[in-house]
Scaffold this active site. Structure first.
Site, PDB file in Angstrom:
ATOM      1  N   GLU A 311      10.111 -43.779  14.784  1.00  0.00           N
ATOM      2  CA  GLU A 311       9.215 -44.585  13.952  1.00  0.00           C
ATOM      3  C   GLU A 311       9.475 -46.068  14.206  1.00  0.00           C
ATOM      4  O   GLU A 311      10.630 -46.470  14.387  1.00  0.00           O
ATOM      5  CB  GLU A 311       9.441 -44.250  12.475  1.00  0.00           C
ATOM      6  CG  GLU A 311       9.072 -42.793  12.176  1.00  0.00           C
ATOM      7  CD  GLU A 311       9.275 -42.379  10.728  1.00  0.00           C
ATOM      8  OE1 GLU A 311       9.669 -43.228   9.895  1.00  0.00           O
ATOM      9  OE2 GLU A 311       9.031 -41.190  10.430  1.00  0.00           O
ATOM     10  N   HIS A 341       4.635 -42.985   7.383  1.00  0.00           N
ATOM     11  CA  HIS A 341       5.784 -42.641   6.524  1.00  0.00           C
ATOM     12  C   HIS A 341       5.637 -43.251   5.118  1.00  0.00           C
ATOM     13  O   HIS A 341       6.505 -44.004   4.669  1.00  0.00           O
ATOM     14  CB  HIS A 341       7.103 -43.083   7.181  1.00  0.00           C
ATOM     15  CG  HIS A 341       8.303 -42.350   6.639  1.00  0.00           C
ATOM     16  ND1 HIS A 341       9.420 -42.080   7.382  1.00  0.00           N
ATOM     17  CD2 HIS A 341       8.555 -41.826   5.397  1.00  0.00           C
ATOM     18  CE1 HIS A 341      10.308 -41.443   6.633  1.00  0.00           C
ATOM     19  NE2 HIS A 341       9.798 -41.274   5.417  1.00  0.00           N
TER      20      HIS A 341
HETATM   21  N1  NAI Z   1       7.593 -38.603   3.767  1.00  0.00           N
HETATM   22  C1  NAI Z   1       8.329 -39.193   2.867  1.00  0.00           C
HETATM   23  O1  NAI Z   1       8.122 -40.351   2.532  1.00  0.00           O
HETATM   24  C2  NAI Z   1       9.436 -38.447   2.225  1.00  0.00           C
HETATM   25  C3  NAI Z   1      10.110 -37.473   2.916  1.00  0.00           C
HETATM   26  N2  NAI Z   1      11.138 -36.794   2.315  1.00  0.00           N
HETATM   27  C4  NAI Z   1      11.805 -35.740   3.077  1.00  0.00           C
HETATM   28  O2  NAI Z   1      11.583 -34.508   2.412  1.00  0.00           O
HETATM   29  C5  NAI Z   1      12.773 -33.751   2.463  1.00  0.00           C
HETATM   30  C6  NAI Z   1      12.795 -32.744   1.343  1.00  0.00           C
HETATM   31  O3  NAI Z   1      12.920 -33.419   0.123  1.00  0.00           O
HETATM   32  P1  NAI Z   1      13.342 -32.661  -1.231  1.00  0.00           P
HETATM   33  O4  NAI Z   1      12.366 -31.619  -1.576  1.00  0.00           O
HETATM   34  O5  NAI Z   1      13.616 -33.700  -2.214  1.00  0.00           O
HETATM   35  O6  NAI Z   1      14.698 -31.996  -0.763  1.00  0.00           O
HETATM   36  P2  NAI Z   1      15.507 -30.841  -1.484  1.00  0.00           P
HETATM   37  O7  NAI Z   1      16.893 -30.943  -0.982  1.00  0.00           O
HETATM   38  O8  NAI Z   1      15.266 -30.850  -2.944  1.00  0.00           O
HETATM   39  O9  NAI Z   1      14.831 -29.511  -0.895  1.00  0.00           O
HETATM   40  C7  NAI Z   1      14.965 -29.117   0.442  1.00  0.00           C
HETATM   41  C8  NAI Z   1      14.883 -27.604   0.487  1.00  0.00           C
HETATM   42  O10 NAI Z   1      14.895 -27.200   1.855  1.00  0.00           O
HETATM   43  C9  NAI Z   1      15.666 -26.020   1.953  1.00  0.00           C
HETATM   44  N3  NAI Z   1      16.102 -25.832   3.325  1.00  0.00           N
HETATM   45  C10 NAI Z   1      17.128 -26.427   3.985  1.00  0.00           C
HETATM   46  N4  NAI Z   1      17.203 -25.969   5.235  1.00  0.00           N
HETATM   47  C11 NAI Z   1      16.217 -25.076   5.390  1.00  0.00           C
HETATM   48  C12 NAI Z   1      15.791 -24.257   6.461  1.00  0.00           C
HETATM   49  N5  NAI Z   1      16.405 -24.286   7.641  1.00  0.00           N
HETATM   50  N6  NAI Z   1      14.747 -23.430   6.259  1.00  0.00           N
HETATM   51  C13 NAI Z   1      14.126 -23.376   5.049  1.00  0.00           C
HETATM   52  N7  NAI Z   1      14.497 -24.126   3.986  1.00  0.00           N
HETATM   53  C14 NAI Z   1      15.516 -24.968   4.163  1.00  0.00           C
HETATM   54  C15 NAI Z   1      16.804 -26.263   0.980  1.00  0.00           C
HETATM   55  O11 NAI Z   1      17.445 -25.056   0.621  1.00  0.00           O
HETATM   56  C16 NAI Z   1      16.062 -26.916  -0.175  1.00  0.00           C
HETATM   57  O12 NAI Z   1      15.617 -25.976  -1.124  1.00  0.00           O
HETATM   58  C17 NAI Z   1      13.886 -34.820   2.381  1.00  0.00           C
HETATM   59  O13 NAI Z   1      15.085 -34.354   2.940  1.00  0.00           O
HETATM   60  C18 NAI Z   1      13.307 -35.943   3.171  1.00  0.00           C
HETATM   61  O14 NAI Z   1      13.706 -35.828   4.507  1.00  0.00           O
HETATM   62  C19 NAI Z   1      11.493 -37.051   1.028  1.00  0.00           C
HETATM   63  C20 NAI Z   1      10.856 -38.009   0.317  1.00  0.00           C
HETATM   64  C21 NAI Z   1       9.807 -38.818   0.864  1.00  0.00           C
HETATM   65  O1  HPV Z   2      12.802 -40.618   0.489  1.00  0.00           O
HETATM   66  C1  HPV Z   2      12.756 -40.281   1.685  1.00  0.00           C
HETATM   67  O2  HPV Z   2      13.563 -39.507   2.212  1.00  0.00           O
HETATM   68  C2  HPV Z   2      11.694 -40.796   2.520  1.00  0.00           C
HETATM   69  O3  HPV Z   2      11.453 -40.295   3.592  1.00  0.00           O
HETATM   70  C3  HPV Z   2      10.986 -42.005   2.088  1.00  0.00           C
HETATM   71  O4  HPV Z   2      11.510 -42.975   2.927  1.00  0.00           O
HETATM   72  P1  HPV Z   2      11.184 -44.513   2.735  1.00  0.00           P
HETATM   73  O5  HPV Z   2      11.925 -44.983   1.537  1.00  0.00           O
HETATM   74  O6  HPV Z   2       9.709 -44.637   2.554  1.00  0.00           O
HETATM   75  O7  HPV Z   2      11.675 -45.133   3.999  1.00  0.00           O
END
Ligand code: NAI
Ligand code: HPV
Length: 463
Positions: A311, A341
């Site tokens: 990115e 993102h």
């Molecule tokens: N696009 C964006 O701006 C954002 C992206 N994210 C991404 O989203 C991800 C997930 O966020 P949350 O739901 O808060 O995380 P979380 O930790 O609450 O949930 C992740 C889930 O994935 C499961 N998991 C782990 N490895 C796995 C696998 N190999 N196969 C299937 N399931 C698996 C875990 O057991 C867990 O239940 C974050 O780690 C982050 O990278 C988060 C916030 C914003």
């Molecule tokens: O909360 C996360 O993991 C995200 O991916 C969001 O990322 P950012 O704070 O928008 O750079």
């Protein structure tokens, strides 16, 4: 009321400390052997240094709510809108005690090795894959994040994207921007009655599950953990089963070794013809050339990507798409939503994250509490007050090896230890003890003796 002071490792105070009559300090050879200093601070709250000495570097446009909390502490806060290339980051990080980042800044072992004064990292986001958590823990650097303040924002984005994909709204809008009226219903659907497959049923996946059912969708999910389903969603046993049943596949897993390339050529094969893929997790989870192929061949009817393997650093920078073997890139695809993102980028989420992470940083810097830390054991004692005269809080981060507690207690045990708590996580342990009736000379002596133990990673004494 006593004067509040603090002893903390700090590299740039060699001269001050070498001349200290009550302690001797060795030259720094690593992060954990940096020097300490004793600074009087205001008597209302206990600080790790004089407040104006604490240097905070905030990158990636951390929300002003967080900046304000840190500035109100009197810390020196430097704020940058974008992330920094590694060489510039290394220059900057040498000097700071606290760093705040978002998802872009990579705090690798190479970078952290140079961060001689760093005590704590704040990830103003959910993901912590951008930080070498183990290396940080081994240096006694705590890492905090905001585990769910932007979950709802991501879930809402995904709901919106499903409608946009099912109705080909991106393409229709682009056509109109180019002056073309193209009223079609072919291949356009309602999302009601369709099956949503959620990969990773954590904070975001579970929130999305509830919203999707309210839209009339059936929800299935796959997770490595056995997780209670919400509503009428049900867990399937394998990714393959999910891919075979879902009309929409959405990814909400963390970036870890097991999830890299999780959706590649084989998984696109296993998806239903005409289904859709949404990735708002991490860019490395999807094999981009395979996605381009699946879209070109008509295997998938559309996709929405919010995250990418590489990115750009900041706004205005060029977005470079990966190519498939035919030299085709993402931007040439039909019914593909590309967003920069922004899954967690809402006013609500950013404000809440700013407050949550900044408060955790202040609690850690001022009181040593690791509650909510993602790489150290969670240890907390009740808040410090300055009402107790000659009171000191000892924080001793050490290697988790047999016999350390006996040695530490030999050192602090001659004093009145009001409370003590210790816990370990893997190879690193964290001990906090509040001691009363100690004067400055005693505190220096305690510090020097704790520092001389071979188990030491970092010693801080707040008083
Ligand atoms: N696009 C964006 O701006 C954002 C992206 N994210 C991404 O989203 C991800 C997930 O966020 P949350 O739901 O808060 O995380 P979380 O930790 O609450 O949930 C992740 C889930 O994935 C499961 N998991 C782990 N490895 C796995 C696998 N190999 N196969 C299937 N399931 C698996 C875990 O057991 C867990 O239940 C974050 O780690 C982050 O990278 C988060 C916030 C914003
Ligand atoms: O909360 C996360 O993991 C995200 O991916 C969001 O990322 P950012 O704070 O928008 O750079």
């Amino acid at each position: 009321m006593s004067a509040a002071r603090d002893i903390r490792p700090r590299q740039d105070d060699l001269a001050n400390l070498a001349s200290s009559p009550s302690a001797s300090f060795n030259s720094p050879s690593s992060h954990s052997s940096t020097l300490n200093r004793i600074v009087p601070v205001n008597a209302k709250h206990l600080k790790p240094f004089a407040t104006e000495d604490i240097k905070v570097l905030l990158l990636e446009n951390v929300n002003e709510t967080g900046r304000e909390i840190l500035s109100q502490q009197g810390y020196q806060v430097e704020f940058l809108k974008s992330s920094l290339p590694e060489d510039q980051l290394i220059e900057k990080i040498r000097d700071v005690h606290v760093i705040g980042i978002r998802s872009k800044t990579k705090l690798t072992a190479r970078v952290l090795k140079e961060a001689k004064n760093l005590i704590v990292i704040g990830c103003f986001c959910i993901g912590t894959n951008q930080v070498d958590l183990q290396y940080a823990a081994d240096q006694g650097i705590a890492v905090f994040n905001s585990p769910f303040s932007n979950s709802r924002s991501v879930a809402e984005l995904v709901i919106g994207e499903m409608v946009v994909l099912a109705r080909q709204l991106g393409d229709r809008s682009n056509e109109m921007h180019n002056g073309t009226w193209n009223k079609v219903s072919n291949g356009c659907w309602e999302i009601r009655g369709k099956t949503l497959g959620i990969v990773g049923y954590g904070h975001i996946g579970a929130q999305l599950s509830v919203l999707a059912e309210a839209m009339g969708m059936s929800v299935i999910y796959y997770d490595v953990l056995n997780i209670m389903s919400l509503g009428t969603a049900h867990q399937v046993e394998s990714l393959e089963q999910l891919l075979a049943q879902a009309d929409f596949v959405t990814l909400h897993v963390p970036e870890i070794a097991e999830t890299k390339g999780m959706i590649g050529p084989k998984q696109f094969e296993q998806m239903k013809k005409g289904s859709y893929l949404i990735n708002a997790s991490r860019g490395t989870v999807v094999d981009i050339p395979a996605l381009i192929d699946a879209s070109r061949s008509g295997k998938i009817a559309g996709a929405a990507l919010d995250v990418y393997p590489n990115e750009p650093a900041g706004n205005g920078d060029y977005f470079n798409s990966e190519l498939n073997t035919w030299g085709e890139d993402l931007r040439s695809l039909k019914n593909l939503i590309l967003t920069p993102h922004i899954g967690g980028s809402t006013e609500e989420a950013q404000k809440a994250i700013g407050v949550e992470v900044a408060q955790a940083l202040v609690r850690y810097a001022n009181e040593g509490s690791t509650q909510g830390a993602v790489n150290l054991p969670e240890v907390t004692l009740r808040s410090l007050t300055m009402d107790e005269p000659n009171h000191a809080r000892v924080i001793y981060i050490h290697k988790n090896i047999p016999g350390v507690l006996r040695k530490v207690n030999e050192i602090i045990g001659d004093h009145n230890v009001d409370k003590q708590m210790t816990d370990s996580r893997g190879d690193v342990a964290y001990l906090m003890a509040d001691i009363s009736n100690v004067d400055t000379a005693t505190i220096r002596d305690l510090y020097t003796r704790l520092e001389s133990l071979p188990s030491r990673i970092m010693t801080r004494i707040l008083y």
